[in-house]
Design a protein around this motif. Structure first.
Motif, PDB file in Angstrom:
ATOM      1  N   PHE A  22       6.467  -1.469   5.324  1.00  0.00           N
ATOM      2  CA  PHE A  22       5.017  -1.462   5.497  1.00  0.00           C
ATOM      3  C   PHE A  22       4.401  -0.485   4.488  1.00  0.00           C
ATOM      4  O   PHE A  22       3.587   0.377   4.837  1.00  0.00           O
ATOM      5  N   CYS A  23       4.782  -0.603   3.228  1.00  0.00           N
ATOM      6  CA  CYS A  23       4.474   0.423   2.227  1.00  0.00           C
ATOM      7  C   CYS A  23       3.014   0.490   1.837  1.00  0.00           C
ATOM      8  O   CYS A  23       2.559   1.525   1.332  1.00  0.00           O
ATOM      9  N   GLY A  24       2.251  -0.585   2.028  1.00  0.00           N
ATOM     10  CA  GLY A  24       0.854  -0.567   1.646  1.00  0.00           C
ATOM     11  C   GLY A  24       0.688  -0.245   0.174  1.00  0.00           C
ATOM     12  O   GLY A  24       1.483  -0.647  -0.682  1.00  0.00           O
ATOM     13  N   ALA A  25      -0.343   0.529  -0.140  1.00  0.00           N
ATOM     14  CA  ALA A  25      -0.647   0.878  -1.525  1.00  0.00           C
ATOM     15  C   ALA A  25       0.235   1.985  -2.073  1.00  0.00           C
ATOM     16  O   ALA A  25       0.057   2.415  -3.205  1.00  0.00           O
ATOM     17  N   GLY A  26       1.172   2.468  -1.250  1.00  0.00           N
ATOM     18  CA  GLY A  26       2.134   3.451  -1.739  1.00  0.00           C
ATOM     19  C   GLY A  26       1.823   4.895  -1.427  1.00  0.00           C
ATOM     20  O   GLY A  26       2.394   5.793  -2.048  1.00  0.00           O
ATOM     21  N   GLY A  27       0.935   5.168  -0.467  1.00  0.00           N
ATOM     22  CA  GLY A  27       0.604   6.553  -0.148  1.00  0.00           C
ATOM     23  C   GLY A  27       1.801   7.369   0.288  1.00  0.00           C
ATOM     24  O   GLY A  27       2.049   8.471  -0.219  1.00  0.00           O
ATOM     25  N   LEU A  28       2.581   6.858   1.225  1.00  0.00           N
ATOM     26  CA  LEU A  28       3.769   7.562   1.689  1.00  0.00           C
ATOM     27  C   LEU A  28       4.806   7.645   0.581  1.00  0.00           C
ATOM     28  O   LEU A  28       5.390   8.708   0.330  1.00  0.00           O
ATOM     29  N   ALA A  29       5.043   6.528  -0.102  1.00  0.00           N
ATOM     30  CA  ALA A  29       6.035   6.505  -1.173  1.00  0.00           C
ATOM     31  C   ALA A  29       5.681   7.492  -2.276  1.00  0.00           C
ATOM     32  O   ALA A  29       6.552   8.208  -2.794  1.00  0.00           O
TER      33      ALA A  29
END
Length: 368
Positions: A22-29
């Motif tokens: 559930f990576c979305g736009a990459g905020g956590l990554a």
């Protein structure tokens, strides 16, 4: 590679791999990368997430429903890493404060069980989950924690206020860390000094409602109708629609139910953190998303900065059209990168403790 391997001997930065569900736009990554972790892959059903994830983190994007992801898929994305980190933020709408009227049977909560399915099947060395605080009161959360503990994980979780981790908004989140290697905890806040709206967006060039700055197409603000332009001009920073002349008040505000939502059509305050960024944060009437000084709602770039994305974070390819709905969803749904960075530092500190058998010197967050 044996799925149960837990050795940290010879650990290098390349031997840690993160798969972000559930990576979305990459905020956590992005936050995990800033903390020194290698993000191997990110998975999301929304193809709009490909460009920001791959461009800003270098991870491989997999456009797929997590329910269709197998344990073998994830094991392959981890490659030969000796320390595998399964991370993610299952969509949280069923438990958010904006959807308390929903029943817990809403089928979107099953996405957490998909995360659980993969964690139990793969048994990565580290698991981390970020979500809304309300989830902790649900039976599904208790089942999730119990399932990890049954697999030998040491699990800790707590609610955090994101302002304490350098995120300039009053956002509360639930953060879980679990390890097969021993006790792991989210590190304490780096600072108690709250970042304010003025510190984060105060230097951006002025634009008008409906305008776009020529040097940054994401520094664009949504248009305002004539009556909403009059309303924002009558609004005070930190005030409410109750400050307006009665002639400007909307019909919904006159009704009894509308009187309980004073923050809609509000301006932010310069000397305080922003309110929680939502997927509708570009709209003046959707919350306290009015600019503190200019007669407009905050721009998409300002919303991203208030989420703690860096100023040069790229959300769109050069040929992609800027649309408020699409960008608002990517920005509002993101894990604040600064919170992700704190999670990443906590993981590295934990691995350092495991490797050395002692806690690292105070302030030393680098593992290698």
């Amino acid at each position: 590679m044996d799925q149960t391997t837990t050795s940290t001997e010879g650990t290098s930065s390349d031997s840690i791999a993160v798969v972000d569900l559930f990576c979305g736009a990459g905020g956590l990554a992005y936050g995990l990368k800033q903390a020194g972790l290698h993000v191997a892959a990110g998975v999301d059903l929304d193809p709009s997430c490909r460009f920001p994830l791959e461009t800003n983190t270098g991870a491989t994007f997999v456009c797929r429903d997590v329910s269709a992801v197998t344990a073998d898929d994830v094991i392959g994305w981890f490659g030969e890493a000796s320390i595998r980190v399964l991370a993610g933020c299952a969509p949280c709408q069923p438990f958010s404060t904006y959807s308390q009227s929903r029943k817990s049977e809403d089928n979107r909560w099953t996405l957490l069980r998909e995360f659980q399915r993969l964690a139990v099947a793969i048994r990565p060395e580290i698991v981390t989950m970020e979500n809304v605080p309300g989830l902790a009161n649900q039976s599904i959360w208790k089942e999730f924690v119990a399932a990890l503990e049954a697999e030998g994980y040491k699990v800790t979780w707590r609610e955090v206020l994101c302002t304490e981790f350098g995120v300039p908004q009053n956002r509360r989140r639930l953060v879980l860390l679990a390890s097969q290697l021993g006790k792991i905890e989210l590190a304490g806040p780096d600072t108690k000094d709250l970042r304010t709206v003025k510190q984060v967006i105060g230097e951006l060039p002025a634009i008008t409602a409906g305008g776009t700055h020529p040097d940054d197409r994401l520094h664009t603000a949504s248009s305002l109708s004539p009556i909403n332009l009059r309303r924002i001009r009558a609004s005070k920073p930190g005030g409410t629609w109750r400050d307006w002349p009665k002639s400007l008040r909307a019909k919904c505000h006159v009704r009894k139910t509308g009187k309980t939502y004073p923050a809609v059509y509000g301006r932010m305050e310069w000397n305080k953190p922003a309110p929680t960024m939502t997927t509708q944060c570009y709209g003046f009437g959707n919350g306290r998303f009015g600019h503190p000084e200019q007669d407009r709602a905050i721009s998409l770039r300002e919303a991203a900065l208030l989420q703690s994305f860096p100023p040069d974070y790229q959300f769109l390819d050069a040929d992609d059209e800027v649309t408020f709905n699409r960008l608002g969803t990517l920005i509002g749904n993101a894990v604040p990168p600064k919170l992700g960075e704190a999670i990443g530092h906590s993981i590295r500190t934990h691995l350092s403790q495991v490797r050395d058998g002692l806690p690292p010197p105070q302030g030393q967050l680098s593992l290698f």
